[in-house]
Design a protein around this motif. Structure first.
Motif, PDB file in Angstrom:
ATOM      1  N   LEU A   1      -8.835  27.161  21.377  1.00 37.87           N
ATOM      2  CA  LEU A   1      -7.790  26.425  20.670  1.00 37.87           C
ATOM      3  C   LEU A   1      -6.716  27.379  20.151  1.00 37.87           C
ATOM      4  O   LEU A   1      -5.543  27.015  20.073  1.00 37.87           O
TER       5      LEU A   1
ATOM      6  N   LEU B   1      -3.075  21.340  16.589  1.00 39.34           N
ATOM      7  CA  LEU B   1      -2.693  20.391  17.636  1.00 39.34           C
ATOM      8  C   LEU B   1      -3.696  19.242  17.706  1.00 39.34           C
ATOM      9  O   LEU B   1      -4.896  19.437  17.497  1.00 39.34           O
ATOM     10  N   THR B   2      -3.196  18.080  18.010  1.00 38.75           N
ATOM     11  CA  THR B   2      -4.064  16.922  18.202  1.00 38.75           C
ATOM     12  C   THR B   2      -4.827  17.068  19.512  1.00 38.75           C
ATOM     13  O   THR B   2      -4.257  17.446  20.531  1.00 38.75           O
TER      14      THR B   2
ATOM     15  N   GLU C   1      -2.737  26.978  20.728  1.00 38.98           N
ATOM     16  CA  GLU C   1      -1.778  26.946  19.621  1.00 38.98           C
ATOM     17  C   GLU C   1      -0.637  27.943  19.872  1.00 38.98           C
ATOM     18  O   GLU C   1       0.528  27.638  19.620  1.00 38.98           O
TER      19      GLU C   1
ATOM     20  N   PRO D   1     -16.078  19.624  27.307  1.00 35.90           N
ATOM     21  CA  PRO D   1     -16.403  19.491  25.887  1.00 35.90           C
ATOM     22  C   PRO D   1     -16.412  20.822  25.134  1.00 35.90           C
ATOM     23  O   PRO D   1     -17.242  21.692  25.394  1.00 35.90           O
ATOM     24  N   HIS D   2     -15.469  20.975  24.218  1.00 34.69           N
ATOM     25  CA  HIS D   2     -15.393  22.135  23.326  1.00 34.69           C
ATOM     26  C   HIS D   2     -15.293  23.473  24.074  1.00 34.69           C
ATOM     27  O   HIS D   2     -15.585  24.528  23.514  1.00 34.69           O
ATOM     28  N   ARG D   3     -14.870  23.396  25.332  1.00 30.35           N
ATOM     29  CA  ARG D   3     -14.767  24.633  26.114  1.00 30.35           C
ATOM     30  C   ARG D   3     -13.438  24.765  26.843  1.00 30.35           C
ATOM     31  O   ARG D   3     -12.988  25.869  27.119  1.00 30.35           O
TER      32      ARG D   3
ATOM     33  N   MET E   1      -7.470  15.126  22.209  1.00 32.10           N
ATOM     34  CA  MET E   1      -8.064  13.863  22.670  1.00 32.10           C
ATOM     35  C   MET E   1      -8.989  14.161  23.841  1.00 32.10           C
ATOM     36  O   MET E   1      -8.858  15.191  24.488  1.00 32.10           O
TER      37      MET E   1
ATOM     38  N   TRP F   1      -9.381  23.008  27.312  1.00 26.88           N
ATOM     39  CA  TRP F   1      -8.364  22.055  26.884  1.00 26.88           C
ATOM     40  C   TRP F   1      -7.167  22.171  27.825  1.00 26.88           C
ATOM     41  O   TRP F   1      -6.799  23.279  28.248  1.00 26.88           O
TER      42      TRP F   1
ATOM     43  N   VAL G   1       0.173  17.679  22.925  1.00 29.58           N
ATOM     44  CA  VAL G   1      -1.192  17.508  22.433  1.00 29.58           C
ATOM     45  C   VAL G   1      -2.116  18.196  23.434  1.00 29.58           C
ATOM     46  O   VAL G   1      -1.670  18.677  24.489  1.00 29.58           O
ATOM     47  N   LEU G   2      -3.393  18.222  23.100  1.00 33.36           N
ATOM     48  CA  LEU G   2      -4.374  18.809  24.011  1.00 33.36           C
ATOM     49  C   LEU G   2      -5.358  17.733  24.449  1.00 33.36           C
ATOM     50  O   LEU G   2      -5.763  16.893  23.642  1.00 33.36           O
ATOM     51  N   VAL G   3      -5.718  17.783  25.708  1.00 31.52           N
ATOM     52  CA  VAL G   3      -6.792  16.920  26.196  1.00 31.52           C
ATOM     53  C   VAL G   3      -7.998  17.813  26.471  1.00 31.52           C
ATOM     54  O   VAL G   3      -7.892  18.814  27.189  1.00 31.52           O
ATOM     55  N   MET G   4      -9.105  17.453  25.835  1.00 35.22           N
ATOM     56  CA  MET G   4     -10.325  18.253  25.987  1.00 35.22           C
ATOM     57  C   MET G   4     -10.941  17.899  27.336  1.00 35.22           C
ATOM     58  O   MET G   4     -11.512  16.825  27.517  1.00 35.22           O
TER      59      MET G   4
END
Lengths: 743, 106
Positions: B83, A401-402, B87, B56-58, A404, B60, B50-53
């Motif tokens: 992630l 998945l993308t 998915e 940070p890296h923890r 942002m 979405w 889509v995913l919005v974070m």
């Protein structure tokens, strides 16, 4: 939340030199600026911690926020002249190749001023047909349209003529024969009007008209314009045809006011008028030059050998070569600041924006044996990659998945930030120029671990190695050449040094031959040829020509850089495959999962004993912050046919790559289906070492993901150990000997 | 390029493919699963997930692309902490969209 965006210039500076920071802050009365030293990226929980250290400087502080605008869209202008502003009768004509007819009114050429509805403008009407407008500036407007929309990507001769004596206004729209079949016919139409144009005292413009927006410009055109002409009387159709030739017919010399030839000064921003009036002008925002003209016949692909067939300029409504903002604050690098990766960190009302810059060693000297080569050419080429988020096929080739974040979302919200050379213009044509003179949403220590951000993994490892290092940038290397490298024994690259000018490659090659030691810690490096603009720092050209894994494909005949005339595209197509420089070259990419390397028998060769000291593992790098392995994202392999040195040792090779890893197109002459990482054993990263004749050596990892494995388990792992072993030996001045040289 | 929709051999009864994906969303897949994923991932950008974070890296948050140029519109009730979890969620949404039936799997 506020929108804070900024850029700096220059991007690298030595102590005593001054960097200016240009900031736009909307939605907050002020912002806080702090200079930080960046020592690692903001990574996932299992990566080393994010380290950005505030550096004390008078530049740190709060600054008033203000909006700075960007004028996006290219055009050209000729300064105001009574020669055209005083005309009563006239003919305007050009060859045009529109790319978005029907997308609203668009300007081709003329003196039209929308705010006063004055002057003359030849352009495309709302529905994409040819249209001429006359305005007397007092409310009188005459409009004549052809009624037949122009087809996209087809050449036309277009003309408008006006006889002030009779009031007759005429239009000509003729499709050029181009060896395709279509139903379009020549349109000739006219009308009588009592309106007499009053141009005022403004400039003559191409691809835009005067407007009442913040920059006084609008009506941007997408497409090509070739051989535009202006005559001081209403020409007949036969005269218009004659004037559309290469030269000005003697019989029309008296009538011609200007005959611009865009094939002159292709490498620059000047447009030349061939007439005696010399009504020269300039382009704005770098429309594409060295574009095939209406007379290009396919017999020559190099514009420097047939400039007369390259008389077209391709204008785009989203071209940008410089945001042209005013500076908000500046920093003079103190004499005692160590070379390194720094940034201005701007914060306002919950928003944060980093502006990276690089402090190099004092001019003319080095402060360490090791140089870290920051891939600023690659950063610039990738700057503001909108297609990364909006392309229909991104998730397919990424295999995931993308994702942002807030900073990424600035880009679609602010299209005026311009595009990357991974994008297509709004008319579908490829973006071949990119500038660093604008805010970059994807060059930062946060967000997606890619390029600048991922490279900080390498900086982190280098920083902790205890071996001192200076930072140099691609742009420094391009400008200073081999002399810059000769101050260093070792050069360490980032994770993806993909783009190089000839000067950069020549410098690296010459330095290696003189005994330099290169640690290429990345994947898909040294792949594309670029041209730096010879006079405008920070501006780069890329032509995605005949081969390679391409975000777009250059139009046939448009493979040569406009800046330099050099043939653009892959270095591999110019007898300088990356394999020759670093032993490996691009073979595959995939973005869903990384894998590991397996040691080869060659790794036990005494020549690389130093490399494997303390390493017993057969599997290397089955861990890492970049998708779980040291081999991934973009991969390079050894290929003797492409110049990989026969004496090189492949000390490890990766395996077990996934379906999203596909062979690069230049390796697939006949599509055969067995092209993915599951089925094709050729898809692998080769870790390679070789000695050079001058006592130097090269170590290449051939993988972008390698960088993300260095910090695993607090740098206590076989990738970090191996890399540090290489660094330690490479810093040692003892020459490397070519195998067999002693016998 | 357009990826063919609902290619032969892909149907709502192939729960084995769903199980395969759930077990390993990233990495090598069987040919049939890759075929199905190509259909799912090749959907046009309009309304694409889509995913919005959001941390940070923890963390979405699920979003879908809307407008021109496309911008993520947050579906703020769907927050993920890995992630892989994201998915799998989107796989199930797309399964339903493409087959017309919810993915019911143990």
């Amino acid at each position: 939340m506020a929108d804070v965006m900024a850029y700096c210039d220059p991007q690298s500076a030595a102590p005593g030199e001054t960097i200016r920071f240009m900031v736009s802050c909307v939605g907050a009365a002020e912002y806080r600026a702090e200079i930080v030293r960046l020592r690692s990226p903001q990574g996932p929980p299992d990566a080393p911690p994010f380290r950005e250290e505030v550096v004390e400087t008078v530049a740190n502080g709060s600054y008033p926020g203000r909006r700075q605008e960007i004028q996006i869209g290219s055009w050209a202008r000729v300064p105001a002249s009574p020669l055209f502003n005083g005309l009563d009768s006239f003919t305007l004509q050009a060859m045009v190749w529109p790319t978005t007819p029907g997308r609203g009114r668009q300007a081709l050429l003329g003196t039209w001023s929308a705010p006063v509805a004055g002057g003359v403008g030849l352009g495309l009407g709302p529905d994409g047909d040819l249209e001429v407008r006359l305005g007397d500036g007092a409310g009188g407007i005459a409009t004549l349209a052809s009624g037949q929309p122009l087809q996209s990507r087809r050449w036309y001769l277009v003309a408008a003529s006006f006889d002030a004596g009779t009031g007759r206004l005429a239009l000509l729209q003729r499709p050029l024969a181009d060896k395709t079949f279509h139903a379009h016919r020549t349109v000739v139409t006219d009308m009588e009007t009592g309106v007499r144009p009053a141009a005022g005292d403004g400039p003559f413009l191409f691809a835009a008209w005067r407007d009442d927006g913040p920059f006084g410009i609008g009506g941007f055109y997408n497409g090509k314009i070739d051989r535009p002409r202006l005559a001081g009387r209403a020409l007949t159709p036969a005269e218009i045809e004659a004037l559309a030739g290469d030269a000005i017919p003697a019989a029309l010399a008296d009538a011609v006011v200007a005959a611009w030839d865009f094939s002159r000064d292709i490498g620059g921003e000047t447009i030349r008028d061939l007439s005696a009036n010399r009504l020269d002008g300039e382009t704005v925002n770098m429309p594409a030059r060295a574009m095939t003209g209406c007379n290009w016949d396919g017999s020559e692909h190099d514009w420097t050998r047939a400039p007369g067939q390259y008389g077209a300029i391709h204008f785009h409504d989203d071209d940008l070569d410089d945001a042209r903002w005013e500076a908000d604050f500046s920093l003079t690098v103190p004499e005692d600041w160590p070379s390194g990766c720094y940034a201005a960190r701007l914060r306002a009302d919950g928003a944060e924006f980093h502006v990276p810059f690089f402090v190099r060693a004092p001019r003319g000297r080095a402060t360490a044996d090791v140089a870290y080569l920051a891939a600023t050419a690659t950063y610039t080429v990738y700057t503001n990659n909108l297609a990364r988020f909006t392309g229909d096929h991104v998730e397919l080739y990424q295999g995931r998945l993308t994702v942002m974040d807030e900073t990424d979302m600035l880009l679609p919200r602010h299209p005026e930030l311009g595009l990357s050379t991974y994008d297509r213009h709004s008319d579908g044509s490829g973006v071949c120029y990119s500038t660093r003179l604008r805010p970059a949403t994807n060059v930062r220590p946060t967000g997606r671990l890619w390029n600048y951000c991922a490279d900080l993994f390498i900086v982190d490892w280098l920083d902790r190695s205890g071996v001192g290092y200076d930072v140099i940038t691609d742009e420094d290397l391009h400008r200073d050449g081999q002399e810059l490298l000769d101050r260093y024994r070792v050069v360490v690259t980032g994770s993806h040094p993909e783009y190089d000018s000839k000067a950069m490659l020549d410098a690296l090659d010459g330095w290696l031959r003189g005994g330099g030691r290169l640690m290429y810690l990345g994947g898909n490096g040294f792949y594309w040829r670029i041209a730096y603009h010879p006079r405008k720092p920070g501006l780069i050209e890329v032509r995605r020509s005949e081969g390679g894994l391409r975000a777009w494909i250059a139009e046939v005949g448009e493979y040569h850089h406009s800046f330099t005339g050099e043939y653009g595209g892959l270095w591999r197509r110019q007898n300088r495959a990356p394999n020759a420089l670093c032993g490996v070259g691009f073979i595959s990419q995939g973005f869903d999962a990384s894998s590991h390397y397996r040691r080869t028998a060659a790794s036990h060769d005494p020549r690389v004993a130093f490399m494997f000291a303390g390493i017993e593992d057969e599997i290397l790098g089955d861990f890492g912050a970049l998708q779980g392995g040291a081999s991934g994202l973009e991969l390079d392999c050894y290929d003797e046919k492409l110049g990989s040195p026969p004496h090189a040792l492949i000390v490890a090779a990766s395996e077990a790559h996934s379906n999203t890893y596909m062979l690069v197109p230049e390796e697939v002459a006949i599509p055969h289906g067995a092209s993915d990482g599951v089925q094709n054993a050729g898809i692998r990263a080769d870790m390679v070492f070789f000695e050079t004749p001058g006592g130097g050596a090269v170590f290449s990892t051939g993988s972008i993901a390698y960088a993300g494995s260095l910090g695993h388990d607090d740098f206590d792992n076989n990738i970090a150990r191996l890399t540090s072993n290489v660094l330690k030996r490479f810093v040692d001045a003892t020459p490397f000997e070519l195998p067999g040289a002693a016998s | 390029m357009t990826v063919r929709q609902l290619p032969p051999g892909i149907d709502a009864t192939r729960l084995d493919l769903a199980r395969e994906f759930r077990a390993r969303p990233f990495g090598a897949h069987s040919g049939d699963l890759q075929h199905l994923l190509n259909v799912m991932r090749g959907l046009p950008i309009a309304n694409k997930h889509v995913l919005v974070m959001t941390e940070p890296h923890r963390q979405w948050t699920l979003a879908e692309m809307t407008g021109q140029p496309p911008l993520p519109r947050l579906l703020s009730n769907q927050v993920f902490h890995s992630l892989e979890e994201a998915e799998w969620h989107v796989f199930k949404l797309r399964w339903r969209e493409l087959t017309g039936a919810p993915l019911e799997i143990d």
